[in-house]
Motif scaffolding. Structure first.
Motif, mmCIF file in Angstrom:
data_model
loop_
_atom_site.group_PDB
_atom_site.id
_atom_site.type_symbol
_atom_site.label_atom_id
_atom_site.label_comp_id
_atom_site.label_asym_id
_atom_site.label_seq_id
_atom_site.Cartn_x
_atom_site.Cartn_y
_atom_site.Cartn_z
ATOM 1 N N GLY A 1 136.186 57.397 -18.248
ATOM 2 C CA GLY A 1 134.749 57.571 -18.116
ATOM 3 C C GLY A 1 134.125 57.868 -19.456
ATOM 4 O O GLY A 1 134.789 57.826 -20.508
ATOM 5 N N PHE A 2 132.821 58.185 -19.413
ATOM 6 C CA PHE A 2 132.049 58.396 -20.635
ATOM 7 C C PHE A 2 131.143 59.613 -20.499
ATOM 8 O O PHE A 2 130.816 60.054 -19.390
ATOM 9 C CB PHE A 2 131.190 57.170 -20.941
ATOM 10 C CG PHE A 2 131.978 55.905 -21.069
ATOM 11 C CD1 PHE A 2 132.703 55.629 -22.213
ATOM 12 C CD2 PHE A 2 132.025 54.994 -20.022
ATOM 13 C CE1 PHE A 2 133.455 54.470 -22.328
ATOM 14 C CE2 PHE A 2 132.761 53.829 -20.114
ATOM 15 C CZ PHE A 2 133.477 53.576 -21.269
ATOM 16 N N THR B 1 133.396 56.744 -14.820
ATOM 17 C CA THR B 1 132.415 57.742 -14.422
ATOM 18 C C THR B 1 131.516 58.059 -15.623
ATOM 19 O O THR B 1 131.802 57.670 -16.759
ATOM 20 C CB THR B 1 133.107 59.033 -13.960
ATOM 21 O OG1 THR B 1 133.962 59.512 -15.021
ATOM 22 C CG2 THR B 1 133.932 58.789 -12.712
ATOM 23 N N PHE B 2 130.440 58.798 -15.354
ATOM 24 C CA PHE B 2 129.562 59.250 -16.427
ATOM 25 C C PHE B 2 129.289 60.732 -16.224
ATOM 26 O O PHE B 2 128.744 61.137 -15.191
ATOM 27 C CB PHE B 2 128.255 58.470 -16.441
ATOM 28 C CG PHE B 2 127.405 58.731 -17.668
ATOM 29 C CD1 PHE B 2 127.640 58.038 -18.845
ATOM 30 C CD2 PHE B 2 126.396 59.687 -17.645
ATOM 31 C CE1 PHE B 2 126.876 58.277 -19.979
ATOM 32 C CE2 PHE B 2 125.626 59.942 -18.775
ATOM 33 C CZ PHE B 2 125.871 59.231 -19.949
ATOM 34 N N PRO C 1 122.662 54.019 -8.585
ATOM 35 C CA PRO C 1 123.327 54.597 -7.407
ATOM 36 C C PRO C 1 124.767 54.148 -7.222
ATOM 37 O O PRO C 1 125.508 54.772 -6.460
ATOM 38 C CB PRO C 1 122.444 54.126 -6.239
ATOM 39 C CG PRO C 1 121.762 52.896 -6.747
ATOM 40 C CD PRO C 1 121.540 53.143 -8.217
ATOM 41 N N ASP C 2 125.175 53.081 -7.915
ATOM 42 C CA ASP C 2 126.550 52.600 -7.802
ATOM 43 C C ASP C 2 127.463 53.181 -8.877
ATOM 44 O O ASP C 2 128.649 52.833 -8.935
ATOM 45 C CB ASP C 2 126.585 51.071 -7.877
ATOM 46 C CG ASP C 2 125.865 50.429 -6.708
ATOM 47 O OD1 ASP C 2 125.934 50.993 -5.599
ATOM 48 O OD2 ASP C 2 125.225 49.379 -6.902
ATOM 49 N N VAL C 3 126.925 54.047 -9.733
ATOM 50 C CA VAL C 3 127.716 54.722 -10.760
ATOM 51 C C VAL C 3 128.117 56.094 -10.233
ATOM 52 O O VAL C 3 127.330 56.779 -9.580
ATOM 53 C CB VAL C 3 126.921 54.860 -12.081
ATOM 54 C CG1 VAL C 3 127.715 55.651 -13.109
ATOM 55 C CG2 VAL C 3 126.555 53.489 -12.630
ATOM 56 N N ARG C 4 129.339 56.504 -10.514
ATOM 57 C CA ARG C 4 129.816 57.825 -10.099
ATOM 58 C C ARG C 4 129.567 58.810 -11.240
ATOM 59 O O ARG C 4 130.102 58.640 -12.340
ATOM 60 C CB ARG C 4 131.288 57.761 -9.733
ATOM 61 C CG ARG C 4 131.564 56.898 -8.491
ATOM 62 C CD ARG C 4 133.018 56.559 -8.377
ATOM 63 N NE ARG C 4 133.480 55.827 -9.560
ATOM 64 C CZ ARG C 4 134.744 55.788 -9.967
ATOM 65 N NH1 ARG C 4 135.676 56.452 -9.327
ATOM 66 N NH2 ARG C 4 135.076 55.094 -11.033
ATOM 67 N N PHE C 5 128.763 59.820 -10.975
ATOM 68 C CA PHE C 5 128.385 60.820 -11.967
ATOM 69 C C PHE C 5 129.123 62.129 -11.719
ATOM 70 O O PHE C 5 129.475 62.446 -10.582
ATOM 71 C CB PHE C 5 126.877 61.080 -11.916
ATOM 72 C CG PHE C 5 126.028 59.917 -12.355
ATOM 73 C CD1 PHE C 5 125.623 59.806 -13.677
ATOM 74 C CD2 PHE C 5 125.628 58.948 -11.453
ATOM 75 C CE1 PHE C 5 124.840 58.748 -14.088
ATOM 76 C CE2 PHE C 5 124.845 57.881 -11.848
ATOM 77 C CZ PHE C 5 124.441 57.777 -13.171
ATOM 78 N N VAL C 6 129.321 62.893 -12.814
ATOM 79 C CA VAL C 6 129.966 64.203 -12.732
ATOM 80 C C VAL C 6 129.085 65.205 -13.459
ATOM 81 O O VAL C 6 128.785 65.039 -14.645
ATOM 82 C CB VAL C 6 131.374 64.179 -13.363
ATOM 83 C CG1 VAL C 6 132.021 65.561 -13.227
ATOM 84 C CG2 VAL C 6 132.251 63.115 -12.712
ATOM 85 N N LEU C 7 128.654 66.241 -12.746
ATOM 86 C CA LEU C 7 127.832 67.289 -13.342
ATOM 87 C C LEU C 7 128.730 68.323 -13.994
ATOM 88 O O LEU C 7 129.494 69.018 -13.316
ATOM 89 C CB LEU C 7 126.964 67.954 -12.266
ATOM 90 C CG LEU C 7 126.096 69.115 -12.748
ATOM 91 C CD1 LEU C 7 124.999 68.629 -13.688
ATOM 92 C CD2 LEU C 7 125.494 69.870 -11.558
ATOM 93 N N ASP C 8 128.648 68.444 -15.305
ATOM 94 C CA ASP C 8 129.493 69.381 -16.042
ATOM 95 C C ASP C 8 129.044 70.824 -15.831
ATOM 96 O O ASP C 8 127.845 71.133 -15.788
ATOM 97 C CB ASP C 8 129.460 69.065 -17.538
ATOM 98 C CG ASP C 8 130.200 67.791 -17.887
ATOM 99 O OD1 ASP C 8 130.834 67.194 -16.991
ATOM 100 O OD2 ASP C 8 130.136 67.381 -19.064
#
Length: 285
Positions: A106-107, A137-138, A158-165
């Motif tokens: 991911g990035f 992921t982003f 909406p098709d990208v999986r995001f991660v809240l740090d």
């Protein structure tokens, strides 16, 4: 056993980290060897390396350095979240190069160190959409007042999986539960976002926080995202600002001691394996 989704290695002999000049306590080397020793003592069986905002020209060199560490016998490193610059014209070509590198999962573009306008640029947003239908992921690394900007990005892709740090980086030191709470509530309604319970000790008062200091912020994040959309991270060495890896591991175990074995397994290992398609030492055993 835990999978750590947020390790930083700092090696100033190899890479340049311009931001470290403003953070004296972190402005030195933090080696993989030092981390590994503490991690194995604390029950960490695998880790993702998180980019450390190196000089932009060295982004791919950082990934190469992580690859060398991952190639060591019995290395804990099983993947990397690379730095990225979606606001630049070269992002599309950069992305194509990473597709061929299985280490990159991911990035991240740290958004609280740049003007808010960066993430609002059309090019940034169009490039972010390129992550749709990929394995990548982003990570969203924002301050509480910027979470609405993160929500805009999530809604545009909406098709990208995001991660809240870091649970959205709450200002625990100043007991600023709002507006952080309201923004987290809204973001959690997007089911393509996973929250990372990572290193929040760094945002509490050094030397005086307790588990009860952290609990309202961690519990609220868990309540809103649910155990199917949580992962765990150390944020080493940033967590040393709040007592270090062992202190954060002990707090983690206390915070989740009342949860079921299944809930703990999801947070500590299984969600990370699923999200990034990871294998750990226990899988090979």
């Amino acid at each position: 056993m835990l999978i750590d989704t947020h390790l930083h290695v700092i090696d100033k002999s190899v890479l340049n980290y311009p931001w470290l000049a403003d953070v004296e306590a972190l402005d030195r080397d933090f080696s993989y060897e030092s981390y590994e020793r503490e991690a194995r003592q604390g029950g960490i069986e695998a880790t993702l390396h998180m980019e450390v905002d190196v000089e932009p020209s060295q982004i791919e060199r950082e990934t190469e350095n992580v690859a060398r560490l991952a190639a060591r016998d019995n290395s804990l490193i099983v993947g990397a979240i690379s730095s990225a610059r979606p606001e630049e014209d070269g992002f599309a070509a950069f992305l194509e190069r990473q597709i061929d590198n299985p280490l990159v999962k991911g990035f991240r573009r740290v958004l609280h160190v740049v003007p808010d306008e960066v993430s609002q640029k059309p090019l940034f947003r169009e490039n972010l959409k390129r992550l749709s239908d990929t394995r990548f992921t982003f990570d969203l690394c924002v301050l509480p007042h910027q979470i609405p900007l993160a929500i805009e990005l999530v809604d545009l892709a909406p098709d990208v999986r995001f991660v809240l740090d870091h649970c959205g980086v709450p200002d625990i030191r100043n007991d600023a539960f709002t507006p952080w709470k309201d923004h987290v509530d809204e973001l959690a309604r997007r089911d393509n976002v996973t929250a990372k319970i990572s290193g929040v000790v760094a945002y509490a008062e050094p030397g005086s926080w307790t588990v009860d200091t952290l609990r309202p912020y961690v519990d609220h994040t868990v309540e809103k995202f649910g155990f199917d959309r949580l992962v765990w991270g150390s944020d080493w060495p940033v967590c040393t600002l709040g007592g270090g890896l062992h202190a954060w591991l002990a707090a983690t175990q206390a915070l989740f001691s009342g949860c079921t074995a299944q809930e703990r397994a999801k947070l500590f290992r299984e969600n990370a394996k699923r999200l990034w398609k990871l294998r750990s030492a226990s899988d090979a055993a």
